[in-house]
Design a protein around this motif. Structure first.
Motif, PDB file in Angstrom:
ATOM      1  N   GLY A  41       0.810  -1.211   0.000  1.00 33.98           N
ATOM      2  CA  GLY A  41       0.000   0.000   0.000  1.00 33.98           C
ATOM      3  C   GLY A  41       0.839   1.255   0.000  1.00 33.98           C
ATOM      4  N   GLN A  42       2.032   1.181  -0.603  1.00 34.36           N
ATOM      5  CA  GLN A  42       2.951   2.325  -0.621  1.00 34.36           C
ATOM      6  C   GLN A  42       3.493   2.519  -2.034  1.00 34.36           C
ATOM      7  N   ILE A  43       4.340   3.530  -2.177  1.00 33.02           N
ATOM      8  CA  ILE A  43       5.071   3.780  -3.416  1.00 33.02           C
ATOM      9  C   ILE A  43       6.559   3.864  -3.076  1.00 33.02           C
ATOM     10  N   PRO A  44       7.447   3.776  -4.049  1.00 30.84           N
ATOM     11  CA  PRO A  44       8.872   3.989  -3.759  1.00 30.84           C
ATOM     12  C   PRO A  44       9.077   5.379  -3.167  1.00 30.84           C
ATOM     13  N   GLY A  45       9.916   5.458  -2.131  1.00 29.25           N
ATOM     14  CA  GLY A  45      10.067   6.729  -1.429  1.00 29.25           C
ATOM     15  C   GLY A  45      11.455   7.308  -1.434  1.00 29.25           C
ATOM     16  N   SER A  46      12.386   6.684  -2.154  1.00 33.74           N
ATOM     17  CA  SER A  46      13.768   7.179  -2.140  1.00 33.74           C
ATOM     18  C   SER A  46      14.316   7.352  -3.548  1.00 33.74           C
ATOM     19  N   GLY A  47      13.460   7.836  -4.447  1.00 38.73           N
ATOM     20  CA  GLY A  47      13.912   8.176  -5.790  1.00 38.73           C
ATOM     21  C   GLY A  47      13.745   7.079  -6.825  1.00 38.73           C
ATOM     22  N   GLY A  48      13.193   5.933  -6.433  1.00 39.83           N
ATOM     23  CA  GLY A  48      13.101   4.804  -7.345  1.00 39.83           C
ATOM     24  C   GLY A  48      12.309   5.081  -8.608  1.00 39.83           C
ATOM     25  N   SER A  49      11.060   5.508  -8.457  1.00 42.39           N
ATOM     26  CA  SER A  49      10.227   5.740  -9.633  1.00 42.39           C
ATOM     27  C   SER A  49      10.722   6.941 -10.429  1.00 42.39           C
ATOM     28  N   ALA A  50      11.229   7.965  -9.737  1.00 41.83           N
ATOM     29  CA  ALA A  50      11.687   9.180 -10.425  1.00 41.83           C
ATOM     30  C   ALA A  50      12.912   8.894 -11.291  1.00 41.83           C
ATOM     31  N   ARG A  51      13.902   8.211 -10.737  1.00 40.56           N
ATOM     32  CA  ARG A  51      15.101   7.897 -11.526  1.00 40.56           C
ATOM     33  C   ARG A  51      14.779   6.916 -12.646  1.00 40.56           C
ATOM     34  N   LEU A  52      13.948   5.941 -12.330  1.00 42.69           N
ATOM     35  CA  LEU A  52      13.622   4.928 -13.327  1.00 42.69           C
ATOM     36  C   LEU A  52      12.903   5.547 -14.520  1.00 42.69           C
ATOM     37  N   GLN A  53      11.988   6.476 -14.256  1.00 37.46           N
ATOM     38  CA  GLN A  53      11.246   7.107 -15.347  1.00 37.46           C
ATOM     39  C   GLN A  53      12.172   7.877 -16.288  1.00 37.46           C
ATOM     40  N   LYS A  54      13.209   8.512 -15.713  1.00 37.07           N
ATOM     41  CA  LYS A  54      14.185   9.214 -16.547  1.00 37.07           C
ATOM     42  C   LYS A  54      14.934   8.244 -17.452  1.00 37.07           C
ATOM     43  N   MET A  55      15.137   7.025 -16.968  1.00 40.57           N
ATOM     44  CA  MET A  55      15.952   6.056 -17.694  1.00 40.57           C
ATOM     45  C   MET A  55      15.164   5.234 -18.708  1.00 40.57           C
ATOM     46  N   ILE A  56      13.913   4.846 -18.352  1.00 37.11           N
ATOM     47  CA  ILE A  56      13.198   3.894 -19.212  1.00 37.11           C
ATOM     48  C   ILE A  56      11.840   4.390 -19.681  1.00 37.11           C
ATOM     49  N   GLY A  57      11.434   5.596 -19.263  1.00 34.78           N
ATOM     50  CA  GLY A  57      10.180   6.146 -19.744  1.00 34.78           C
ATOM     51  C   GLY A  57       8.987   5.826 -18.862  1.00 34.78           C
ATOM     52  N   ILE A  58       7.876   6.488 -19.147  1.00 34.57           N
ATOM     53  CA  ILE A  58       6.700   6.410 -18.280  1.00 34.57           C
ATOM     54  C   ILE A  58       6.000   5.051 -18.344  1.00 34.57           C
ATOM     55  N   ALA A  59       5.886   4.456 -19.540  1.00 32.61           N
ATOM     56  CA  ALA A  59       5.132   3.208 -19.667  1.00 32.61           C
ATOM     57  C   ALA A  59       5.798   2.071 -18.914  1.00 32.61           C
ATOM     58  N   ARG A  60       7.110   1.926 -19.097  1.00 28.34           N
ATOM     59  CA  ARG A  60       7.826   0.842 -18.421  1.00 28.34           C
ATOM     60  C   ARG A  60       7.923   1.090 -16.922  1.00 28.34           C
ATOM     61  N   THR A  61       8.021   2.358 -16.522  1.00 30.83           N
ATOM     62  CA  THR A  61       8.052   2.660 -15.090  1.00 30.83           C
ATOM     63  C   THR A  61       6.715   2.316 -14.441  1.00 30.83           C
ATOM     64  N   LYS A  62       5.608   2.626 -15.102  1.00 36.99           N
ATOM     65  CA  LYS A  62       4.298   2.230 -14.558  1.00 36.99           C
ATOM     66  C   LYS A  62       4.183   0.719 -14.465  1.00 36.99           C
ATOM     67  N   HIS A  63       4.720   0.021 -15.442  1.00 32.27           N
ATOM     68  CA  HIS A  63       4.710  -1.450 -15.421  1.00 32.27           C
ATOM     69  C   HIS A  63       5.427  -1.969 -14.175  1.00 32.27           C
ATOM     70  N   MET A  64       6.564  -1.381 -13.841  1.00 30.17           N
ATOM     71  CA  MET A  64       7.340  -1.848 -12.699  1.00 30.17           C
ATOM     72  C   MET A  64       6.782  -1.367 -11.370  1.00 30.17           C
ATOM     73  N   VAL A  65       6.317  -0.096 -11.334  1.00 32.57           N
ATOM     74  CA  VAL A  65       5.881   0.484 -10.056  1.00 32.57           C
ATOM     75  C   VAL A  65       4.428   0.136  -9.745  1.00 32.57           C
ATOM     76  N   MET A  66       3.519   0.381 -10.680  1.00 31.92           N
ATOM     77  CA  MET A  66       2.093   0.209 -10.407  1.00 31.92           C
ATOM     78  C   MET A  66       1.667  -1.261 -10.371  1.00 31.92           C
ATOM     79  N   ARG A  67       2.452  -2.128 -11.042  1.00 35.22           N
ATOM     80  CA  ARG A  67       2.149  -3.561 -11.030  1.00 35.22           C
ATOM     81  C   ARG A  67       3.145  -4.342 -10.177  1.00 35.22           C
ATOM     82  N   ALA A  68       4.135  -3.652  -9.600  1.00 34.11           N
ATOM     83  CA  ALA A  68       5.163  -4.280  -8.771  1.00 34.11           C
ATOM     84  C   ALA A  68       5.834  -5.442  -9.505  1.00 34.11           C
ATOM     85  N   LYS A  69       6.101  -5.252 -10.798  1.00 36.50           N
ATOM     86  CA  LYS A  69       6.640  -6.316 -11.625  1.00 36.50           C
ATOM     87  C   LYS A  69       8.156  -6.448 -11.461  1.00 36.50           C
ATOM     88  N   ARG A  70       8.625  -7.684 -11.528  1.00 37.26           N
ATOM     89  CA  ARG A  70      10.052  -7.961 -11.491  1.00 37.26           C
ATOM     90  C   ARG A  70      10.621  -7.965 -12.914  1.00 37.26           C
TER      91      ARG A  70
END
Length: 267
Positions: free
Chosen positions: A145-174
């Motif tokens: 019931g949380q989100i990444p809190g230490s830069g995870g989603s922000a850095r990842l989005q810069k590197m791989i874009g919004i669609a793939r970041t949502k895949h990893m963050v919103m679906r907690a995908k490995r």
């Protein structure tokens, strides 16, 4: 007044990790040490920041490696610690995790097995990520019931874009090490048995270059992450101009024309 030197500070024993400094190889290793999963305690994040700062100030260290004992890099943070920490304390976690990024020296993260949560976020703050084929990257906070809190989603989005970041963050995908390489947030993906030798080779490669030029390049690239292209190009020109008058640049040119290896001193 605190007169402790970086060397003296690094001689301390640290909870949850160890530090090895090899001045002959101009290398320091920060080794997560709570196997099998190397869970990172809340207090450990602040200490890791202090260690990165001490290694940054250490005159005998050129390259820093962040790695772990055992078959997993880190399964993430101590969940209970979040419930016990104050909101003010939690709000500062991203600053601690960003220590590898602020460090002026090159930082390599060597990943294998689980690289989840804050372990992944620490790796994302490093300059180079070397993954073995066993690596699994994830930001699983949605399961709590949380989100990444230490830069995870922000850095990842810069590197791989919004669609793939949502895949990893919103679906907690490995994501596997190979997929991470294909997506562009990993420098190399190698067989598990070759992880250490690949990191060793990268350390020695980075040591060949001018420390001054390396520091300048890292800061320039980091600072230009959010800059408009015109500003980024202008900043690059200013940095180039400053290095033009350095002793290392003079040495590099002379070594090139003399067909010999350059001996850089960071000046």
């Amino acid at each position: 007044m605190n007169t402790t030197t970086p060397e003296q500070f690094l001689d301390n024993e640290f909870d949850g990790f160890t530090v090895e400094v090899d001045t002959a190889r101009e290398r320091a290793d920060i080794i997560l040490g709570r196997p099998p999963y190397n869970v990172i305690a809340m207090s450990q994040r602040e200490t890791l920041r202090q260690v990165f700062e001490a290694l940054d100030a250490h005159p005998g260290v050129r390259v820093i490696v962040l790695r772990a004992q055992g078959e997993h890099f880190s399964s993430g943070g101590d969940i209970k610690g979040f419930l016990e920490a104050s909101p003010e304390h939690v709000s500062k976690l991203a600053w601690n995790v960003a220590a590898p990024e602020r460090c002026t020296k090159p930082v390599i993260s060597a990943n294998r097995g689980y690289t989840f949560g804050v372990g992944f976020e620490l790796s994302l703050a490093c300059d180079f990520r070397i993954a073995s084929e066993t690596t699994r990257y994830a930001l699983p906070e949605q399961n709590l019931g949380q989100i990444p809190g230490s830069g995870g989603s922000a850095r990842l989005q810069k590197m791989i874009g919004i669609a793939r970041t949502k895949h990893m963050v919103m679906r907690a995908k490995r994501v596997t090490g190979q997929q991470a390489y294909d997506w562009g947030f990993v420098t190399e993906c190698v067989p598990d048995a070759e992880l250490e030798s690949t990191v060793d080779a990268l350390v020695d490669e980075l040591r060949r270059f001018s420390p001054l030029a390396q520091r300048t390049a890292k800061k320039l690239i980091n600072d230009n992450e959010d800059a408009p292209l015109k500003v980024a190009i202008e900043m690059e020109g200013h940095c180039y101009s400053r290095l033009r008058s350095s002793a290392d640049f003079k040495e590099g040119v002379e070594a090139f024309h003399g067909k010999r290896p350059a001996v850089f001193r960071g000046e």
